[in-house]
Design a protein around this motif. Structure first.
Motif, mmCIF file in Angstrom:
data_model
loop_
_atom_site.group_PDB
_atom_site.id
_atom_site.type_symbol
_atom_site.label_atom_id
_atom_site.label_comp_id
_atom_site.label_asym_id
_atom_site.label_seq_id
_atom_site.Cartn_x
_atom_site.Cartn_y
_atom_site.Cartn_z
ATOM 1 N N PHE A 238 0.824 -1.204 0.000
ATOM 2 C CA PHE A 238 0.000 0.000 0.000
ATOM 3 C C PHE A 238 0.860 1.256 0.000
ATOM 4 C CE2 PHE A 238 -2.387 3.306 2.311
ATOM 5 C CZ PHE A 238 -3.470 3.428 1.447
ATOM 6 N N VAL A 239 1.927 1.269 0.797
ATOM 7 C CA VAL A 239 2.759 2.455 0.928
ATOM 8 C C VAL A 239 3.703 2.618 -0.263
ATOM 9 C CG1 VAL A 239 4.595 3.512 2.319
ATOM 10 C CG2 VAL A 239 2.623 2.512 3.443
ATOM 11 N N PHE A 240 4.344 1.527 -0.688
ATOM 12 C CA PHE A 240 5.363 1.620 -1.727
ATOM 13 C C PHE A 240 4.929 1.070 -3.084
ATOM 14 C CE2 PHE A 240 7.892 1.449 2.231
ATOM 15 C CZ PHE A 240 8.498 2.674 2.118
ATOM 16 N N LEU A 241 3.727 0.522 -3.167
ATOM 17 C CA LEU A 241 3.197 -0.039 -4.414
ATOM 18 C C LEU A 241 4.095 -1.141 -4.982
ATOM 19 C CD1 LEU A 241 2.014 3.275 -6.088
ATOM 20 C CD2 LEU A 241 0.660 1.671 -4.728
ATOM 21 N N LYS A 242 4.664 -1.959 -4.103
ATOM 22 C CA LYS A 242 5.492 -3.100 -4.504
ATOM 23 C C LYS A 242 5.117 -4.295 -3.644
ATOM 24 C CE LYS A 242 9.354 -0.478 -6.081
ATOM 25 N NZ LYS A 242 10.567 -0.663 -6.756
ATOM 26 N N GLU A 243 5.157 -5.468 -4.258
ATOM 27 C CA GLU A 243 4.858 -6.702 -3.539
ATOM 28 C C GLU A 243 6.126 -7.257 -2.896
ATOM 29 O OE1 GLU A 243 1.870 -8.165 -3.081
ATOM 30 O OE2 GLU A 243 0.970 -6.445 -4.084
ATOM 31 N N VAL A 244 6.050 -7.602 -1.619
ATOM 32 C CA VAL A 244 7.211 -8.129 -0.908
ATOM 33 C C VAL A 244 6.910 -9.439 -0.185
ATOM 34 C CG1 VAL A 244 8.300 -5.883 -0.571
ATOM 35 C CG2 VAL A 244 6.727 -6.756 1.144
ATOM 36 N N GLY A 245 5.792 -10.060 -0.494
ATOM 37 C CA GLY A 245 5.384 -11.263 0.226
ATOM 38 C C GLY A 245 6.427 -12.363 0.201
ATOM 39 N N TRP A 246 6.917 -12.678 -0.993
ATOM 40 C CA TRP A 246 7.900 -13.753 -1.104
ATOM 41 C C TRP A 246 9.240 -13.347 -0.513
ATOM 42 C CZ3 TRP A 246 6.423 -18.404 -1.444
ATOM 43 C CH2 TRP A 246 5.247 -18.709 -2.105
ATOM 44 N N TYR A 247 9.593 -12.081 -0.595
ATOM 45 C CA TYR A 247 10.835 -11.618 0.019
ATOM 46 C C TYR A 247 10.783 -11.770 1.533
ATOM 47 C CZ TYR A 247 11.791 -9.532 -4.524
ATOM 48 O OH TYR A 247 12.008 -9.344 -5.844
#
Length: 125
Positions: free
Chosen positions: A55-64
């Motif tokens: 939401f804040v950075f518009l990037k997905e980090v789930g797998w990271y």
């Protein structure tokens, strides 16, 4: 039911407080209640940190985040093995899970604060 789960994902502190108060009422032990509440809310923190970051950075980090958790668990397991030579699995898993709780809480608080400041500044300007 979906609305209740979404509140728990968005606000993991609610999960922590509800579980803590419930366990405190049942067990009458503060330290054990905090441990159980942190164990349960860690699961919700994974989802909330992932959603808040996207939401804040518009990037997905789930797998990271999952990969980071596996690397952290590997490092802690290695350090435990080097110091004790005999690994007790349950205490090791509890140590890893509680460390993830602390890290995810700090990351959640930072992202929340950063997001609020960012959107307030965007609203002002």
């Amino acid at each position: 039911m979906v609305n209740v789960l979404s509140v728990f994902v968005i606000y993991p502190i609610v999960v922590f407080l509800v579980v803590f108060l419930f366990c405190k009422f049942i067990l009458q032990k503060r330290k054990k209640s905090i441990g159980i509440a942190s164990d349960i809310s860690t699961f919700f923190l994974y989802f909330s940190v992932t959603n808040l970051f996207s939401f804040v950075f518009l990037k997905e980090v789930g797998w990271y985040l999952v990969i980071f958790s596996i690397i952290l668990a590997t490092i802690i397991t290695y350090l435990e093995w080097r110091s004790k030579k005999e690994i007790e699995v349950i205490p090791l898993l509890r140590k890893i899970w509680r460390l993830l709780f602390l890290l995810l809480c700090c990351l959640y608080a930072f992202l929340w604060l950063f997001g609020v400041i960012r959107y307030v500044l965007a609203y002002i300007s």
